[in-house]
Design an enzyme around this catalytic site. Structure first.
Site, PDB file in Angstrom:
ATOM      1  N   ASP A  11     -68.102  17.755 -44.940  1.00 21.08           N
ATOM      2  CA  ASP A  11     -68.980  18.790 -44.402  1.00 21.08           C
ATOM      3  C   ASP A  11     -69.359  19.724 -45.539  1.00 21.08           C
ATOM      4  O   ASP A  11     -68.473  20.276 -46.214  1.00 21.08           O
ATOM      5  CB  ASP A  11     -68.267  19.584 -43.301  1.00 21.08           C
ATOM      6  CG  ASP A  11     -68.118  18.797 -42.006  1.00 21.08           C
ATOM      7  OD1 ASP A  11     -68.553  17.628 -41.976  1.00 21.08           O
ATOM      8  OD2 ASP A  11     -67.570  19.342 -41.035  1.00 21.08           O
ATOM      9  N   ASP A 132     -73.662  16.793 -29.758  1.00 14.56           N
ATOM     10  CA  ASP A 132     -72.573  17.758 -29.858  1.00 14.56           C
ATOM     11  C   ASP A 132     -72.448  18.456 -28.519  1.00 14.56           C
ATOM     12  O   ASP A 132     -73.444  18.939 -27.977  1.00 14.56           O
ATOM     13  CB  ASP A 132     -72.878  18.790 -30.952  1.00 14.56           C
ATOM     14  CG  ASP A 132     -73.141  18.120 -32.301  1.00 14.56           C
ATOM     15  OD1 ASP A 132     -72.544  17.063 -32.539  1.00 14.56           O
ATOM     16  OD2 ASP A 132     -73.932  18.650 -33.096  1.00 14.56           O
TER      17      ASP A 132
END
Length: 246
Positions: A11, A132
């Protein structure tokens, strides 16, 4: 049967490899300030595929950590998938031209499903959808907003469109090492013919063992971040376990 793929995650925030807690940009832990070196390390450990997220990009709606992603692509040979801020066909094309194996479209999948279908048709096998969820409802704009759409409703919109995979993240589990939300993840995988990749919460070797059970064979794979960085999951042992179960 193919082995379930274990995707190590990088990330990116401000050019560094970080992990967020519950998707909060203010709760970021830096694990490596050299993303290319981190990617090489994962390749050396025997992983087959890398998952990268441009966190700043997810909020900005455009690539922010492009230089870091390009350095990763130059450093490794294994395939890389990228999500975060990819919102246009031109953007998708430019990333695929730079050597990405797969782009992940999140917010745009909710806002403009026709664009996703067009992209999947134009670049078969190279377009994934990132879903998500917070309490079963789809979140967008870098998880800053929750929509009125359920996870399975959104997945069904892309049935038969040629989408390569769905990356399903349970935000309530992300970065807190609470374990994958198996019920909702497996329910999604059973509800769609699109391959599903679990993300958010993969915490321990017990989760790896859970991936080897017959009902988890409906998954294409699972993504692990924090647990790999802090040693809760031994990469060689995990990969051997998944391979043996295939």
């Amino acid at each position: 049967m193919d082995a379930v793929i274990l995707f190590p995650a990088i990330d990116l925030k401000d050019g560094q490899c970080v992990r967020l807690k519950l998707g909060d940009m203010d709760q970021a832990t830096v694990f490596n300030d050299d993303p290319a070196a981190q990617a090489r390390s994962f390749e050396d450990q025997g992983f087959d595929y890398l998952h990268v997220v441009d966190l700043n990009g997810a909020f900005a709606g455009e690539s922010v950590n492009g230089a870091a992603v390009e350095s990763i692509l130059k450093a490794v040979k294994f395939p890389v998938q990228l999500g975060g801020g990819i919102r246009t066909l031109a953007h998708i094309e430019s990333w695929l031209d730079k050597g990405l194996a797969r782009v992940i479209l999140g917010t745009v999948a909710v806002r403009d499903p026709a664009l996703v279908k067009e992209a999947a048709k134009r670049w078969p096998g190279q377009v994934a959808v990132g879903i998500d969820a917070r309490k079963g409802m789809v979140a967008v704009e870098g998880w800053a907003e929750t929509s009125e759409l359920s996870v399975i409703e959104l997945a069904k919109r892309f049935e038969g469109a040629g989408v390569a995979a769905i990356i399903y993240t349970d935000i309530d589990r992300d970065g807190v090492l609470a374990g994958i939300n198996w019920n909702s993840t497996l329910a999604l995988a059973r509800a769609t013919s699109i391959p599903v990749i679990a993300s958010g919460g993969l915490a321990s070797m017990a989760d790896i063992e859970r991936l080897t059970r017959p009902d988890a064979a409906v998954l294409e794979g699972a993504i692990s971040g924090r647990a790999l960085y802090d040693g809760r999951i031994d990469s060689r042992e995990a990969l051997a376990l998944l391979k043996a179960a295939a």
